[in-house]
Design a protein around this motif. Structure first.
Motif, PDB file in Angstrom:
ATOM      1  N   LEU A 270     -17.463 -14.115  -4.408  1.00 63.81           N
ATOM      2  CA  LEU A 270     -16.565 -15.212  -4.738  1.00 63.81           C
ATOM      3  C   LEU A 270     -15.197 -14.586  -4.979  1.00 63.81           C
ATOM      4  CD1 LEU A 270     -15.897 -18.150  -5.418  1.00 63.81           C
ATOM      5  CD2 LEU A 270     -16.621 -17.664  -7.768  1.00 63.81           C
ATOM      6  N   ILE A 271     -14.259 -14.916  -4.113  1.00 62.50           N
ATOM      7  CA  ILE A 271     -12.920 -14.339  -4.166  1.00 62.50           C
ATOM      8  C   ILE A 271     -11.976 -15.399  -4.704  1.00 62.50           C
ATOM      9  CG2 ILE A 271     -11.079 -13.273  -2.795  1.00 62.50           C
ATOM     10  CD1 ILE A 271     -13.461 -12.754  -0.691  1.00 62.50           C
ATOM     11  N   LYS A 272     -11.357 -15.107  -5.853  1.00 64.42           N
ATOM     12  CA  LYS A 272     -10.414 -16.045  -6.469  1.00 64.42           C
ATOM     13  C   LYS A 272      -9.015 -15.471  -6.356  1.00 64.42           C
ATOM     14  CE  LYS A 272     -13.759 -17.740  -9.838  1.00 64.42           C
ATOM     15  NZ  LYS A 272     -14.062 -17.894 -11.267  1.00 64.42           N
ATOM     16  N   GLY A 273      -8.093 -16.321  -5.932  1.00 62.97           N
ATOM     17  CA  GLY A 273      -6.725 -15.850  -5.771  1.00 62.97           C
ATOM     18  C   GLY A 273      -5.725 -16.978  -5.836  1.00 62.97           C
ATOM     19  N   THR A 274      -4.490 -16.617  -5.554  1.00 68.82           N
ATOM     20  CA  THR A 274      -3.395 -17.577  -5.565  1.00 68.82           C
ATOM     21  C   THR A 274      -2.612 -17.446  -4.264  1.00 68.82           C
ATOM     22  OG1 THR A 274      -3.189 -17.370  -7.966  1.00 68.82           O
ATOM     23  CG2 THR A 274      -1.311 -18.330  -6.799  1.00 68.82           C
ATOM     24  N   ALA A 275      -2.467 -18.557  -3.562  1.00 66.34           N
ATOM     25  CA  ALA A 275      -1.594 -18.593  -2.388  1.00 66.34           C
ATOM     26  C   ALA A 275      -0.179 -18.819  -2.911  1.00 66.34           C
ATOM     27  CB  ALA A 275      -2.009 -19.710  -1.439  1.00 66.34           C
ATOM     28  N   ASN A 276       0.685 -17.824  -2.721  1.00 70.98           N
ATOM     29  CA  ASN A 276       2.051 -17.903  -3.244  1.00 70.98           C
ATOM     30  C   ASN A 276       2.919 -18.834  -2.416  1.00 70.98           C
ATOM     31  OD1 ASN A 276       1.466 -16.005  -5.333  1.00 70.98           O
ATOM     32  ND2 ASN A 276       1.512 -14.420  -3.764  1.00 70.98           N
ATOM     33  N   GLU A 277       2.486 -19.120  -1.200  1.00 71.63           N
ATOM     34  CA  GLU A 277       3.112 -20.097  -0.316  1.00 71.63           C
ATOM     35  C   GLU A 277       1.995 -20.710   0.525  1.00 71.63           C
ATOM     36  OE1 GLU A 277       6.428 -18.747   2.026  1.00 71.63           O
ATOM     37  OE2 GLU A 277       7.087 -17.392   0.440  1.00 71.63           O
ATOM     38  N   GLN A 278       2.289 -21.804   1.185  1.00 72.38           N
ATOM     39  CA  GLN A 278       1.291 -22.417   2.069  1.00 72.38           C
ATOM     40  C   GLN A 278       0.945 -21.446   3.197  1.00 72.38           C
ATOM     41  OE1 GLN A 278       1.134 -26.708   2.984  1.00 72.38           O
ATOM     42  NE2 GLN A 278       1.750 -26.089   5.049  1.00 72.38           N
ATOM     43  N   ILE A 279      -0.343 -21.353   3.532  1.00 75.50           N
ATOM     44  CA  ILE A 279      -0.803 -20.475   4.608  1.00 75.50           C
ATOM     45  C   ILE A 279      -1.100 -21.355   5.820  1.00 75.50           C
ATOM     46  CG2 ILE A 279      -2.554 -18.806   5.314  1.00 75.50           C
ATOM     47  CD1 ILE A 279      -2.903 -18.208   2.253  1.00 75.50           C
ATOM     48  N   GLU A 280      -0.377 -21.082   6.903  1.00 73.74           N
ATOM     49  CA  GLU A 280      -0.434 -21.931   8.095  1.00 73.74           C
ATOM     50  C   GLU A 280      -1.491 -21.458   9.083  1.00 73.74           C
ATOM     51  OE1 GLU A 280       1.366 -24.653   8.430  1.00 73.74           O
ATOM     52  OE2 GLU A 280       2.690 -24.347   6.705  1.00 73.74           O
ATOM     53  N   ASN A 281      -1.939 -22.399   9.944  1.00 78.22           N
ATOM     54  CA  ASN A 281      -2.820 -22.045  11.058  1.00 78.22           C
ATOM     55  C   ASN A 281      -2.174 -20.937  11.866  1.00 78.22           C
ATOM     56  OD1 ASN A 281      -5.099 -23.773  10.803  1.00 78.22           O
ATOM     57  ND2 ASN A 281      -3.801 -25.488  11.393  1.00 78.22           N
ATOM     58  N   GLY A 282      -2.984 -20.053  12.399  1.00 77.56           N
ATOM     59  CA  GLY A 282      -2.488 -18.906  13.155  1.00 77.56           C
ATOM     60  C   GLY A 282      -2.556 -17.623  12.355  1.00 77.56           C
ATOM     61  N   ALA A 283      -2.829 -17.734  11.038  1.00 78.98           N
ATOM     62  CA  ALA A 283      -3.011 -16.529  10.224  1.00 78.98           C
ATOM     63  C   ALA A 283      -4.258 -15.804  10.721  1.00 78.98           C
ATOM     64  CB  ALA A 283      -3.155 -16.908   8.752  1.00 78.98           C
ATOM     65  N   TYR A 284      -4.250 -14.489  10.597  1.00 81.52           N
ATOM     66  CA  TYR A 284      -5.386 -13.726  11.111  1.00 81.52           C
ATOM     67  C   TYR A 284      -5.728 -12.557  10.198  1.00 81.52           C
ATOM     68  CZ  TYR A 284      -1.733 -10.613  12.978  1.00 81.52           C
ATOM     69  OH  TYR A 284      -0.658  -9.772  13.113  1.00 81.52           O
ATOM     70  N   LEU A 285      -6.935 -12.032  10.378  1.00 84.59           N
ATOM     71  CA  LEU A 285      -7.451 -10.927   9.580  1.00 84.59           C
ATOM     72  C   LEU A 285      -7.797  -9.755  10.483  1.00 84.59           C
ATOM     73  CD1 LEU A 285     -10.046 -12.872   7.379  1.00 84.59           C
ATOM     74  CD2 LEU A 285      -7.695 -12.263   6.759  1.00 84.59           C
ATOM     75  N   LYS A 286      -7.533  -8.548  10.009  1.00 88.95           N
ATOM     76  CA  LYS A 286      -8.011  -7.324  10.648  1.00 88.95           C
ATOM     77  C   LYS A 286      -9.028  -6.726   9.689  1.00 88.95           C
ATOM     78  CE  LYS A 286      -3.939  -6.245  13.358  1.00 88.95           C
ATOM     79  NZ  LYS A 286      -2.957  -5.209  13.727  1.00 88.95           N
ATOM     80  N   VAL A 287     -10.263  -6.583  10.155  1.00 84.56           N
ATOM     81  CA  VAL A 287     -11.364  -6.135   9.301  1.00 84.56           C
ATOM     82  C   VAL A 287     -11.922  -4.819   9.854  1.00 84.56           C
ATOM     83  CG1 VAL A 287     -13.633  -6.731   8.374  1.00 84.56           C
ATOM     84  CG2 VAL A 287     -11.942  -8.535   8.777  1.00 84.56           C
ATOM     85  N   THR A 288     -12.024  -3.830   8.979  1.00 85.14           N
ATOM     86  CA  THR A 288     -12.622  -2.548   9.334  1.00 85.14           C
ATOM     87  C   THR A 288     -13.735  -2.255   8.349  1.00 85.14           C
ATOM     88  OG1 THR A 288     -10.508  -1.720  10.158  1.00 85.14           O
ATOM     89  CG2 THR A 288     -12.201  -0.075   9.682  1.00 85.14           C
TER      90      THR A 288
END
Length: 142
Positions: A36-54
């Motif tokens: 369970l990851i709890k956090g705060t979005a400091n601004e709106q996160i738009e579609n098109g955001a992506y993750l790099k996972v290693t």
């Protein structure tokens, strides 16, 4: 005994991680590890955001992938593969509004998962390539 820890290197990112809870505790294989990851979005996160996972086992790189954040969230528990990501509240097809955010990540640890230290590094970026997050999660199932 299995241990885990995390570090948030993304203090300048748009998503600040406040805490991570892991279960089952202690970690053991086989199991379905949930975070369970709890956090705060400091601004709106738009579609098109992506993750790099290693994912690494010791020094050995097991997985290196880039995925669309909103596609991964939309797939949620129905996602194929060893890990999933879902929003606790909200609509994964819409931008993530500024404010509190809770995510659940699930990772399958099978009886074939070797004993040792694993490191999962996740770097996230906005559609405009600004830093979203930089998180490192380590667990040792020995």
């Amino acid at each position: 005994m299995a241990t885990w820890s995390y570090s948030d290197h993304g203090s300048s990112g748009l998503l600040t991680i406040r805490s991570i809870e892991v279960w089952p505790e202690p970690l053991q294989t086989p199991c379905e590890m949930k975070m369970l990851i709890k956090g705060t979005a400091n601004e709106q996160i738009e579609n098109g955001a992506y993750l790099k996972v290693t994912v690494k086992y010791g020094l050995i790189k097991l997985r290196n992938e880039t995925c669309d954040l909103f596609k991964k969230l939309s797939d949620g528990a129905a996602s194929q593969g060893n890990w999933t990501l879902a929003l606790v509240q909200g609509d994964a097809s819409k931008p993530i509004p500024k404010g509190e955010v809770q995510l659940v990540s699930t990772m399958k640890l099978t009886e074939r998962t070797p004993k040792g230290e694993f490191t999962v590094s996740v770097s996230g970026y906005t559609v405009d390539d600004y830093s979203l997050l930089d998180l490192q999660f380590t667990f040792d199932n020995r």
